[in-house]
Design a protein around this motif. Structure first.
Motif, PDB file in Angstrom:
ATOM      1  N   HIS A  29      94.572  41.197  55.530  1.00  0.00           N
ATOM      2  CA  HIS A  29      96.052  41.474  55.806  1.00  0.00           C
ATOM      3  C   HIS A  29      96.765  42.198  54.472  1.00  0.00           C
ATOM      4  N   SER A  30      96.170  42.337  53.495  1.00  0.00           N
ATOM      5  CA  SER A  30      96.939  42.939  52.340  1.00  0.00           C
ATOM      6  C   SER A  30      96.632  44.266  52.089  1.00  0.00           C
ATOM      7  N   TRP A  31      95.898  44.925  52.743  1.00  0.00           N
ATOM      8  CA  TRP A  31      95.382  46.323  52.561  1.00  0.00           C
ATOM      9  C   TRP A  31      96.627  47.354  52.248  1.00  0.00           C
ATOM     10  N   TRP A  32      97.736  47.332  53.395  1.00  0.00           N
ATOM     11  CA  TRP A  32      98.528  48.416  53.320  1.00  0.00           C
ATOM     12  C   TRP A  32      99.698  48.012  52.430  1.00  0.00           C
ATOM     13  N   ASP A  33      99.772  46.842  51.716  1.00  0.00           N
ATOM     14  CA  ASP A  33     100.896  46.233  50.761  1.00  0.00           C
ATOM     15  C   ASP A  33     100.675  47.075  49.569  1.00  0.00           C
ATOM     16  N   GLU A  34     101.545  48.028  49.316  1.00  0.00           N
ATOM     17  CA  GLU A  34     101.238  48.681  48.137  1.00  0.00           C
ATOM     18  C   GLU A  34     101.651  48.182  46.833  1.00  0.00           C
ATOM     19  N   GLN A  35     102.295  47.257  46.891  1.00  0.00           N
ATOM     20  CA  GLN A  35     102.498  46.243  45.647  1.00  0.00           C
ATOM     21  C   GLN A  35     101.839  45.158  45.622  1.00  0.00           C
ATOM     22  N   GLY A  36     100.851  44.801  46.557  1.00  0.00           N
ATOM     23  CA  GLY A  36     100.155  43.558  46.742  1.00  0.00           C
ATOM     24  C   GLY A  36      98.841  43.661  45.871  1.00  0.00           C
ATOM     25  N   LYS A  37      97.827  42.826  46.564  1.00  0.00           N
ATOM     26  CA  LYS A  37      96.490  42.667  45.756  1.00  0.00           C
ATOM     27  C   LYS A  37      95.511  44.113  45.654  1.00  0.00           C
ATOM     28  N   PHE A  38      95.899  44.831  46.718  1.00  0.00           N
ATOM     29  CA  PHE A  38      94.976  46.186  46.468  1.00  0.00           C
ATOM     30  C   PHE A  38      95.876  47.394  45.702  1.00  0.00           C
ATOM     31  N   ALA A  39      96.853  47.217  45.239  1.00  0.00           N
ATOM     32  CA  ALA A  39      97.666  48.103  44.499  1.00  0.00           C
ATOM     33  C   ALA A  39      96.949  49.000  43.732  1.00  0.00           C
ATOM     34  N   PRO A  40      95.911  48.436  42.907  1.00  0.00           N
ATOM     35  CA  PRO A  40      95.180  49.384  42.097  1.00  0.00           C
ATOM     36  C   PRO A  40      94.245  50.416  42.926  1.00  0.00           C
ATOM     37  N   LEU A  41      93.959  49.785  44.257  1.00  0.00           N
ATOM     38  CA  LEU A  41      93.121  51.002  45.126  1.00  0.00           C
ATOM     39  C   LEU A  41      94.034  52.085  45.549  1.00  0.00           C
ATOM     40  N   HIS A  42      95.469  51.883  45.626  1.00  0.00           N
ATOM     41  CA  HIS A  42      96.338  52.760  46.447  1.00  0.00           C
ATOM     42  C   HIS A  42      96.486  53.803  45.414  1.00  0.00           C
ATOM     43  N   SER A  43      96.784  53.343  44.033  1.00  0.00           N
ATOM     44  CA  SER A  43      97.172  54.137  43.055  1.00  0.00           C
ATOM     45  C   SER A  43      95.787  55.131  42.493  1.00  0.00           C
ATOM     46  N   MET A  44      94.468  54.326  42.863  1.00  0.00           N
ATOM     47  CA  MET A  44      93.481  55.129  42.403  1.00  0.00           C
ATOM     48  C   MET A  44      93.076  56.433  43.108  1.00  0.00           C
ATOM     49  N   ASN A  45      93.836  56.672  44.413  1.00  0.00           N
ATOM     50  CA  ASN A  45      94.033  57.669  45.298  1.00  0.00           C
ATOM     51  C   ASN A  45      94.366  58.886  44.493  1.00  0.00           C
ATOM     52  N   ASP A  46      95.287  58.641  43.456  1.00  0.00           N
ATOM     53  CA  ASP A  46      95.698  60.040  42.661  1.00  0.00           C
ATOM     54  C   ASP A  46      94.500  60.599  41.824  1.00  0.00           C
ATOM     55  N   LEU A  47      93.546  59.832  41.610  1.00  0.00           N
ATOM     56  CA  LEU A  47      92.221  60.362  40.987  1.00  0.00           C
ATOM     57  C   LEU A  47      91.209  60.699  42.190  1.00  0.00           C
ATOM     58  N   ARG A  48      90.709  59.871  42.886  1.00  0.00           N
ATOM     59  CA  ARG A  48      89.569  59.805  43.819  1.00  0.00           C
ATOM     60  C   ARG A  48      89.708  61.024  44.729  1.00  0.00           C
ATOM     61  N   VAL A  49      90.906  61.134  45.459  1.00  0.00           N
ATOM     62  CA  VAL A  49      91.127  62.143  46.448  1.00  0.00           C
ATOM     63  C   VAL A  49      90.856  63.358  45.904  1.00  0.00           C
ATOM     64  N   PRO A  50      91.750  63.725  44.681  1.00  0.00           N
ATOM     65  CA  PRO A  50      91.303  65.127  44.396  1.00  0.00           C
ATOM     66  C   PRO A  50      90.051  65.259  43.779  1.00  0.00           C
ATOM     67  N   PHE A  51      89.169  64.280  43.108  1.00  0.00           N
ATOM     68  CA  PHE A  51      87.767  64.388  42.846  1.00  0.00           C
ATOM     69  C   PHE A  51      87.024  64.691  43.937  1.00  0.00           C
ATOM     70  N   ILE A  52      87.110  64.208  45.238  1.00  0.00           N
ATOM     71  CA  ILE A  52      86.489  64.376  46.437  1.00  0.00           C
ATOM     72  C   ILE A  52      86.677  65.676  46.811  1.00  0.00           C
ATOM     73  N   ARG A  53      87.991  65.952  46.836  1.00  0.00           N
ATOM     74  CA  ARG A  53      88.437  67.413  47.382  1.00  0.00           C
ATOM     75  C   ARG A  53      87.824  68.564  46.571  1.00  0.00           C
ATOM     76  N   ASP A  54      87.965  68.440  45.420  1.00  0.00           N
ATOM     77  CA  ASP A  54      87.790  69.515  44.411  1.00  0.00           C
ATOM     78  C   ASP A  54      86.141  69.902  44.209  1.00  0.00           C
ATOM     79  N   ASN A  55      85.600  68.873  44.459  1.00  0.00           N
ATOM     80  CA  ASN A  55      84.012  69.018  44.411  1.00  0.00           C
ATOM     81  C   ASN A  55      83.498  69.552  45.617  1.00  0.00           C
ATOM     82  N   LEU A  56      84.011  69.098  46.625  1.00  0.00           N
ATOM     83  CA  LEU A  56      83.698  69.682  47.865  1.00  0.00           C
ATOM     84  C   LEU A  56      83.953  71.069  48.226  1.00  0.00           C
ATOM     85  N   LEU A  57      85.305  71.509  47.561  1.00  0.00           N
ATOM     86  CA  LEU A  57      85.708  72.835  47.815  1.00  0.00           C
ATOM     87  C   LEU A  57      85.018  73.869  47.079  1.00  0.00           C
ATOM     88  N   LYS A  58      84.006  73.316  45.769  1.00  0.00           N
ATOM     89  CA  LYS A  58      83.118  74.134  45.129  1.00  0.00           C
ATOM     90  C   LYS A  58      82.009  75.054  46.004  1.00  0.00           C
TER      91      LYS A  58
END
Length: 269
Positions: A29-58
């Motif tokens: 039930h906590s997945w989409w609470d950006e201030q809740g238990k999964f907050a670190p995973l929400h903010s991790m998107n700032d790194l992991r999304v560009p990491f995936i995107r940029d390597n695929l675009l190569k």
């Protein structure tokens, strides 16, 4: 070993740990609470999304700047509530998110239904990775396993399954926790038991895997490691940043060889 033999081998195999399933059932039930238990995973998107995107675009010469991953098919393994699946869909990819926890998939399905574009680009399924082999062998341009390998029962089997569902030349992206004394002190004792940044029982230190150990499994199973980068989370700011130090968290990018190879799964000890 031919493809039919692989399917037969993994038809009854299990990479999913039932204890881990129970842990994440309680947190669904906590997945989409950006201030809740999964907050670190929400903010991790700032790194992991560009990491995936940029390597695929190569590997892509033609792409739409607005939808850079358009035309690519991605498998998000252990997708949880869809925190990473949705951003990849917004970049234009066709994404299949799988998770063994039915409650997670229910939450993910509900959340994507609010966006008609994502509703068309994303499919969710309640299943394990090995259960996708029959219909998805050599199907995906990329497999993403973010904060997943530290929860699986059999890491080598998991990697072999990733190889099987990837197209030749496809990419595997992993983010996980290194197995060090520092990761035990900060990742479990501090984060789970003292500060409560991560729910208690989320991690088992014995399942943590070092970059060297991960590479020693990836390479013999047909996946060549291209990049390993350290990641650090600041619990006070709530942000992640890249670092050369991999002693805590790290991201890895590996690529399946383009030449067709028939790999023999390593025999169990």
């Amino acid at each position: 070993m031919d493809r039919s033999s692989w399917k037969k081998l993994y038809s009854t195999s299990q990479t999913v740990d039932s204890k881990e399933v129970k842990t994440f059932q309680a947190l669904a039930h906590s997945w989409w609470d950006e201030q809740g238990k999964f907050a670190p995973l929400h903010s991790m998107n700032d790194l992991r999304v560009p990491f995936i995107r940029d390597n695929l675009l190569k590997t892509s010469t033609n792409h739409d700047p607005g939808k850079p991953l358009s035309g690519m098919k991605i498998l998000d393994v252990g997708c949880g509530g869809g925190l990473l699946t949705e951003p990849l869909g917004r970049l234009g990819a066709s994404v299949v998110g799988i998770d063994p926890v039915a409650e997670n998939i229910k939450i993910a399905q509900h959340h994507k239904s609010f966006d008609p574009v994502l509703d068309k680009r994303i499919q969710y399924r309640v299943c394990s990775l090995e259960e996708t082999l029959n219909e998805n062998a050599e199907c995906f341009d990329a497999v993403v396993a973010s904060e997943v390998v530290e929860h699986v029962n059999n890491l080598e089997m998991f990697i072999q399954c990733c190889y099987q569902v990837l197209k030749p030349g496809g990419s595997l992206f992993i983010t996980t926790v290194n197995k060090t004394q520092l990761s035990y002190v900060l990742g479990i004792v501090f984060s789970e038991q003292i500060a409560g940044i991560v729910p208690k029982g989320t991690h088992t230190w014995e399942k943590f895997v070092s970059p060297e150990k991960l590479e020693s499994i990836l390479e013999p199973n047909g996946l060549s490691v291209e990049t390993v980068a350290g990641m650090v989370y600041n619990p006070f700011s709530g942000y992640w940043h890249w670092t050369e130090n991999t002693s805590l968290n790290y991201a890895a990018h590996a690529v399946r060889a383009r030449a067709q190879e028939h790999l023999e799964p390593a025999e169990s000890a």
